[in-house]
Write an enzyme that holds these catalytic residues in place. Structure first.
Site, PDB file in Angstrom:
ATOM      1  N   ARG A  97     -51.563  68.007 -56.869  1.00  0.00           N
ATOM      2  CA  ARG A  97     -51.191  66.587 -56.832  1.00  0.00           C
ATOM      3  C   ARG A  97     -50.044  66.248 -57.789  1.00  0.00           C
ATOM      4  O   ARG A  97     -49.568  65.113 -57.794  1.00  0.00           O
ATOM      5  CB  ARG A  97     -52.417  65.706 -57.144  1.00  0.00           C
ATOM      6  N   HIS A 176     -63.602  60.027 -61.066  1.00  0.00           N
ATOM      7  CA  HIS A 176     -62.642  59.005 -61.508  1.00  0.00           C
ATOM      8  C   HIS A 176     -63.434  57.742 -61.862  1.00  0.00           C
ATOM      9  O   HIS A 176     -64.425  57.433 -61.183  1.00  0.00           O
ATOM     10  CB  HIS A 176     -61.668  58.621 -60.384  1.00  0.00           C
ATOM     11  N   CYS A 270     -59.271  53.661 -54.100  1.00  0.00           N
ATOM     12  CA  CYS A 270     -58.387  54.823 -54.290  1.00  0.00           C
ATOM     13  C   CYS A 270     -57.072  54.646 -53.549  1.00  0.00           C
ATOM     14  O   CYS A 270     -56.042  55.182 -53.962  1.00  0.00           O
ATOM     15  CB  CYS A 270     -59.037  56.092 -53.761  1.00  0.00           C
TER      16      CYS A 270
END
Ligand code: ARG
Length: 276
Positions: A97, A176, A270
């Site tokens: 990422r 997260h 997200c």
């Protein structure tokens, strides 16, 4: 404690990235299984519906073009943190990422950040943007342990000029902060207590006047990965119990089906980076 009057709504500006190149071809969280196929047209429909909900609510949505080879770029929340026109660039933990950080910074710079708006700061330590860094009115919450490192705390405090609440995440399914906690308004949040340690739970109790505790079954469909504009809360449709709790607390839940994106461990929040 419930609200006597509905909490105030504020028009928001969001940045989203279409899931054009979305796949699950690597596994960097427990939700991801590269053997399970992803239906891209379906993901695209779900994403369009999510964007449509935001615009129907009166919010502004900008889109950043998806880039080939970056299947998780749809998760715009990880792209940066933007508070009061100031930008903290992301720095991703996993190499797959890492190029996303530059793509989001480029978009923000091209749209005036760091020029006619506040400072743009690139991060020297790992932080996965708004996925782990949540603006809560009088403070900024920072979740760490799986992706973002605690070392980012001083940068967050210094750049945004706000007190920082440090929250250790302890359950890998809730990797997260935005999978385990949703700031509903400056004074109210919903969260999954088991995703935090004792110190984190105490810090949250000290910060918020009201905390809604999500049940296992709602947390396990990423029900907390929700976007609140202060009153209307867009959350995964399967999180029906949490939706009922939100309604009791005076919020208006709006369910959306994001089942394809859930295969990568993502939900409505997200996919949404707020530009404040
Ligand atoms: N597959 C992505 C990852 O593991 C999902 C990111 C979800 N984003 C979020 N803000 N929680 O990084």
């Amino acid at each position: 404690m419930t609200h006597a009057t509905p909490p105030a709504v504020r028009a928001r500006t969001y940045l989203m990235c279409p899931p054009e190149y979305f796949t699950v071809e690597y596994a960097i969280n427990p939700w991801m299984n590269p053997d399970e196929p992803v239906d891209v047209p379906r993901a695209m429909d779900q994403w369009r519906r999510l964007r449509g909900i935001f615009t129907d609510l009166g919010h502004t949505v900008h889109t950043i073009p998806a880039e080939p080879g970056l299947p998780d770029m749809v998760f715009a929340a990880n792209g940066a943190t933007v508070i009061d026109g100031k930008v903290l660039g992301a720095r991703f933990r996993y190499p797959q990422r890492q190029p996303e950080a530059a793509a989001y910074l480029r978009w923000l710079r091209e749209h005036g950040y760091g020029r006619d708006r506040g400072e743009v700061r690139e991060s020297v330590v790992v932080n996965e943007g708004e996925g782990d860094i949540a603006f809560a009115g009088r403070a900024v919450l920072v979740g760490h342990g799986f992706r973002t490192t605690e070392a980012v705390l001083p940068d967050v405090a210094d750049l945004f000029g706000l007190p920082v609440v440090s929250l250790r995440l302890v359950d890998p399914r809730f990797y997260h902060l935005d999978t385990a906690l949703c700031v509903l308004s400056d004074h109210v949040a919903a969260y999954y207590p088991a995703a935090f340690d004792d110190a984190g739970r105490a810090a949250l109790a000290g910060h918020f006047a009201e905390l809604i505790e999500a049940k296992d079954e709602d947390a396990e469909v990423l029900g907390l990965n929700a976007v609140s504009d202060g009153r209307r809360v867009v959350l995964p449709a399967q999180a029906t119990g949490l939706a009922a709790q939100l309604a009791v607390a005076g919020f208006t839940p709006i369910g959306v089906d994001v089942s394809e994106l859930l295969k990568a461990g993502g939900g409505p929040k997200c996919c949404t980076l707020e530009l404040r």
